[in-house]
Design a protein around this motif. Structure first.
Motif, PDB file in Angstrom:
ATOM      1  N   THR A 260      40.135  11.581  40.007  1.00 31.91           N
ATOM      2  CA  THR A 260      39.233  12.839  39.434  1.00 31.91           C
ATOM      3  C   THR A 260      40.232  14.030  39.670  1.00 31.91           C
ATOM      4  N   VAL A 261      40.632  14.940  38.618  1.00 36.03           N
ATOM      5  CA  VAL A 261      41.346  16.190  38.518  1.00 36.03           C
ATOM      6  C   VAL A 261      40.367  17.045  37.924  1.00 36.03           C
ATOM      7  N   SER A 262      40.623  18.523  38.631  1.00 36.37           N
ATOM      8  CA  SER A 262      39.622  19.431  37.980  1.00 36.37           C
ATOM      9  C   SER A 262      40.883  20.581  37.635  1.00 36.37           C
ATOM     10  N   ILE A 263      40.528  21.287  36.310  1.00 40.31           N
ATOM     11  CA  ILE A 263      41.408  22.235  35.868  1.00 40.31           C
ATOM     12  C   ILE A 263      40.983  23.882  36.180  1.00 40.31           C
ATOM     13  N   ASN A 264      41.592  24.555  36.944  1.00 37.95           N
ATOM     14  CA  ASN A 264      41.051  26.026  37.063  1.00 37.95           C
ATOM     15  C   ASN A 264      41.866  27.116  36.430  1.00 37.95           C
ATOM     16  N   ILE A 265      41.145  27.769  35.736  1.00 41.68           N
ATOM     17  CA  ILE A 265      41.727  28.907  35.088  1.00 41.68           C
ATOM     18  C   ILE A 265      41.164  30.377  35.131  1.00 41.68           C
ATOM     19  N   PHE A 266      41.597  31.269  35.524  1.00 45.10           N
ATOM     20  CA  PHE A 266      41.016  32.639  35.474  1.00 45.10           C
ATOM     21  C   PHE A 266      41.642  33.696  34.483  1.00 45.10           C
ATOM     22  N   TYR A 267      40.841  34.153  33.798  1.00 40.31           N
ATOM     23  CA  TYR A 267      41.235  35.369  32.776  1.00 40.31           C
ATOM     24  C   TYR A 267      40.589  36.532  33.148  1.00 40.31           C
ATOM     25  N   ARG A 268      41.238  37.677  32.557  1.00 34.09           N
ATOM     26  CA  ARG A 268      40.840  38.837  32.707  1.00 34.09           C
ATOM     27  C   ARG A 268      40.563  39.178  31.076  1.00 34.09           C
ATOM     28  N   LYS A 269      39.513  39.810  30.850  1.00 33.29           N
ATOM     29  CA  LYS A 269      39.052  40.151  29.354  1.00 33.29           C
ATOM     30  C   LYS A 269      39.630  41.530  29.048  1.00 33.29           C
ATOM     31  N   LYS A 270      40.592  41.736  28.137  1.00 31.22           N
ATOM     32  CA  LYS A 270      41.514  42.948  27.871  1.00 31.22           C
ATOM     33  C   LYS A 270      40.712  43.749  27.029  1.00 31.22           C
ATOM     34  N   SER A 271      39.712  43.201  26.104  1.00 33.15           N
ATOM     35  CA  SER A 271      39.445  44.118  24.995  1.00 33.15           C
ATOM     36  C   SER A 271      37.926  43.729  24.718  1.00 33.15           C
TER      37      SER A 271
ATOM     38  N   LYS B 286      32.510  42.250  31.374  1.00 32.46           N
ATOM     39  CA  LYS B 286      32.915  43.460  30.904  1.00 32.46           C
ATOM     40  C   LYS B 286      34.104  43.400  30.555  1.00 32.46           C
ATOM     41  N   VAL B 287      34.665  44.536  29.812  1.00 37.10           N
ATOM     42  CA  VAL B 287      36.053  44.639  29.354  1.00 37.10           C
ATOM     43  C   VAL B 287      36.906  44.977  30.844  1.00 37.10           C
ATOM     44  N   GLY B 288      37.977  44.298  30.933  1.00 33.60           N
ATOM     45  CA  GLY B 288      38.508  44.551  32.369  1.00 33.60           C
ATOM     46  C   GLY B 288      38.018  43.537  33.368  1.00 33.60           C
ATOM     47  N   GLY B 289      36.737  42.866  33.102  1.00 30.58           N
ATOM     48  CA  GLY B 289      36.350  41.654  34.086  1.00 30.58           C
ATOM     49  C   GLY B 289      36.835  40.412  34.109  1.00 30.58           C
ATOM     50  N   TYR B 290      36.602  39.682  34.869  1.00 33.10           N
ATOM     51  CA  TYR B 290      37.434  38.476  35.038  1.00 33.10           C
ATOM     52  C   TYR B 290      36.257  37.087  34.510  1.00 33.10           C
ATOM     53  N   ILE B 291      36.714  36.330  34.082  1.00 34.84           N
ATOM     54  CA  ILE B 291      36.073  34.832  33.598  1.00 34.84           C
ATOM     55  C   ILE B 291      36.854  33.694  34.114  1.00 34.84           C
ATOM     56  N   CYS B 292      36.185  33.032  35.203  1.00 29.41           N
ATOM     57  CA  CYS B 292      36.750  32.096  35.894  1.00 29.41           C
ATOM     58  C   CYS B 292      36.306  30.542  35.434  1.00 29.41           C
ATOM     59  N   HIS B 293      36.920  29.631  35.267  1.00 28.52           N
ATOM     60  CA  HIS B 293      36.422  28.302  35.042  1.00 28.52           C
ATOM     61  C   HIS B 293      37.222  27.300  35.972  1.00 28.52           C
ATOM     62  N   GLN B 294      36.116  26.472  36.562  1.00 28.72           N
ATOM     63  CA  GLN B 294      37.027  25.203  37.322  1.00 28.72           C
ATOM     64  C   GLN B 294      35.820  24.045  36.479  1.00 28.72           C
TER      65      GLN B 294
ATOM     66  N   GLY C 148      28.023  42.124  28.391  1.00 27.47           N
ATOM     67  CA  GLY C 148      28.829  43.176  28.873  1.00 27.47           C
ATOM     68  C   GLY C 148      28.562  43.514  30.231  1.00 27.47           C
ATOM     69  N   ALA C 149      27.886  43.060  30.921  1.00 29.85           N
ATOM     70  CA  ALA C 149      27.398  43.633  32.147  1.00 29.85           C
ATOM     71  C   ALA C 149      27.963  43.003  33.407  1.00 29.85           C
ATOM     72  N   TYR C 150      28.930  42.211  33.425  1.00 25.46           N
ATOM     73  CA  TYR C 150      29.408  41.457  34.574  1.00 25.46           C
ATOM     74  C   TYR C 150      30.891  41.601  34.967  1.00 25.46           C
ATOM     75  N   ASP C 151      31.321  41.993  36.232  1.00 25.16           N
ATOM     76  CA  ASP C 151      32.555  42.037  36.577  1.00 25.16           C
ATOM     77  C   ASP C 151      33.378  40.724  36.812  1.00 25.16           C
ATOM     78  N   VAL C 152      32.582  39.687  37.103  1.00 24.52           N
ATOM     79  CA  VAL C 152      33.056  38.334  37.152  1.00 24.52           C
ATOM     80  C   VAL C 152      32.106  37.487  36.736  1.00 24.52           C
ATOM     81  N   VAL C 153      32.592  36.515  35.774  1.00 25.10           N
ATOM     82  CA  VAL C 153      31.760  35.263  35.322  1.00 25.10           C
ATOM     83  C   VAL C 153      32.287  34.301  35.854  1.00 25.10           C
ATOM     84  N   ILE C 154      31.580  33.320  36.280  1.00 27.07           N
ATOM     85  CA  ILE C 154      32.130  32.147  37.123  1.00 27.07           C
ATOM     86  C   ILE C 154      31.306  30.829  36.476  1.00 27.07           C
TER      87      ILE C 154
END
Length: 369
Positions: free
Chosen positions: A236-247, A147-155, A118-124
């Motif tokens: 080769t194709v990558s998938i990119n998705i960005f989440y916001r952790k709401k709870s 963190k709640v309200g933080g972002y999780i980013c995947h590529q 629960g320590a990070y604003d952005v996890v990549i």
């Protein structure tokens, strides 16, 4: 692992770095690719009002070290963490190998350490989890770090990458992951579409270890089906998705039922309808024999509003804030007396029940008591 400047720009456009000075966790210590000195300088200046006096020298080094050739690959002489830190962000990485600002954690076996929960604003996660066998634990650790309200980013790989790692990912997986964990999807796109990979890439790589694979290669030169497949050029194709952790709900795995024909028993579905994974539910049953609910509720009144009950509150939240499950057990004292347990990130009371009693472990009086 690597992060291109074009990807960082797209993340910035989505709003991932809108709050300068936040903490970033890199899943795998990433090299930085293809940034110009001007772009490095401007990125730093956008977020850091007081950059170092030799910013031009720093920016020039980032350009030199991030050089990337489509054939030869990257120079790997610049780390993305250097850029983020110069721009005023806090930066950490986790990996199984030494790297820039890296904590060694094996996602196949280990949980996120308490200090990183629960320590990070952005996890990549740019090209790391496809190399890890334990997908459930990997995505749980990523969830727990944000963190709640933080972002999780995947590529991550979606198509091709046939001799690159263990896994490619689908939109279905990431959309289900968002649904089960109440993530807001704030960005999504595919990237790539270049390359001409062979379906036999990994067959060629491993044929020297497994002789039978040599016959597969030989058939590719003679039999019509194999000749047709070997002639395919896989992009080769990558998938990119960005989440916001709401709870702050605990991580929940996904269950994919689209091809299930028969009825799925409640013993399976129940674990996906309540808070906590099936393994955590079994932990709760084990703790029930020792847990003092009246004591816990008296000292942690917020547990009364927790939908899954007091025991699950302790599993998901309580032990992480040093709450005690019974009058006779000290969560903080057990971690202070057993530093090896603290380093694993395992629930201390569960460790005591499963291992500590048999091993004769005890606990100290907490230092702040």
């Amino acid at each position: 692992m690597g992060m291109s400047w074009s990807w960082i720009k797209q993340a910035e456009e989505v709003g991932i770095f809108s709050q300068g000075g936040g903490r970033i966790l890199d899943i795998g210590s990433s090299n930085l690719y293809s940034i110009t000195a001007a772009d490095a300088r401007h990125f730093v200046q956008r977020f850091n009002g007081s950059p170092q006096s030799n910013l031009d020298e720093f920016a020039a080094r980032m350009e030199r070290g991030s050089g990337y050739d489509p054939v030869r690959g990257g120079l790997n002489e610049a780390f993305v963490g250097e850029l983020f830190e110069e721009a005023g962000f806090g930066y950490d990485a986790v990996d199984i190998a030494d790297g820039y600002k890296t904590t060694i954690i094996d996602f196949n076996k280990e949980q996120m350490p308490k200090k990183m929960t629960g320590a990070y604003d952005v996890v990549i996660n740019c090209g790391t989890t496809e190399h890890i066998l334990n997908q459930l634990n990997s995505f749980r650790n990523i969830h727990d770090a944000a963190k709640v309200g933080g972002y999780i980013c995947h590529q991550l790989p979606a198509i091709g990458f046939l001799d690159h790692g263990y896994f490619c990912y689908t939109g279905r997986f990431f959309f289900d992951l968002a649904g089960y964990n109440d993530y807001e999807i704030v960005g999504f796109w595919f990237d790539g579409g270049v390359g001409q990979e062979s379906v036999y890439s990994s067959v060629n790589s491993y044929s020297k270890y497994f002789p039978v694979l040599k016959t597969v290669i030989e058939r590719g030169n003679t039999e019509e089906r194999e000749k047709r497949l070997s002639g395919l050029g896989i992009p080769t194709v990558s998938i990119n998705i960005f989440y916001r952790k709401k709870s702050d709900k605990p991580f929940m795995g996904t269950v994919e039922t689209s091809t299930s024909v028969g009825n799925i028993p409640a013993t399976i579905t129940k674990g996906y309808e309540t808070s906590g994974s099936p393994s955590e539910q079994s932990d709760a049953e084990l703790m029930r024999k020792f847990f003092n609910e009246d004591f816990y509720m008296l000292n942690n009144p917020a547990a009364g509003d927790y939908p899954a009950g007091a025991i699950q509150h302790f599993i998901d939240v309580g032990w992480k804030i040093d709450a005690d499950p019974t009058p006779g057990f000290s969560t903080l004292g057990y971690l202070e007396a057993n530093t090896d347990v603290a380093e694993t990130g395992m629930n201390p009371f569960l460790h005591y029940i499963r291992h500590g009693i048999q091993e004769g472990r005890g606990w100290s009086k907490p230092r702040d008591s």
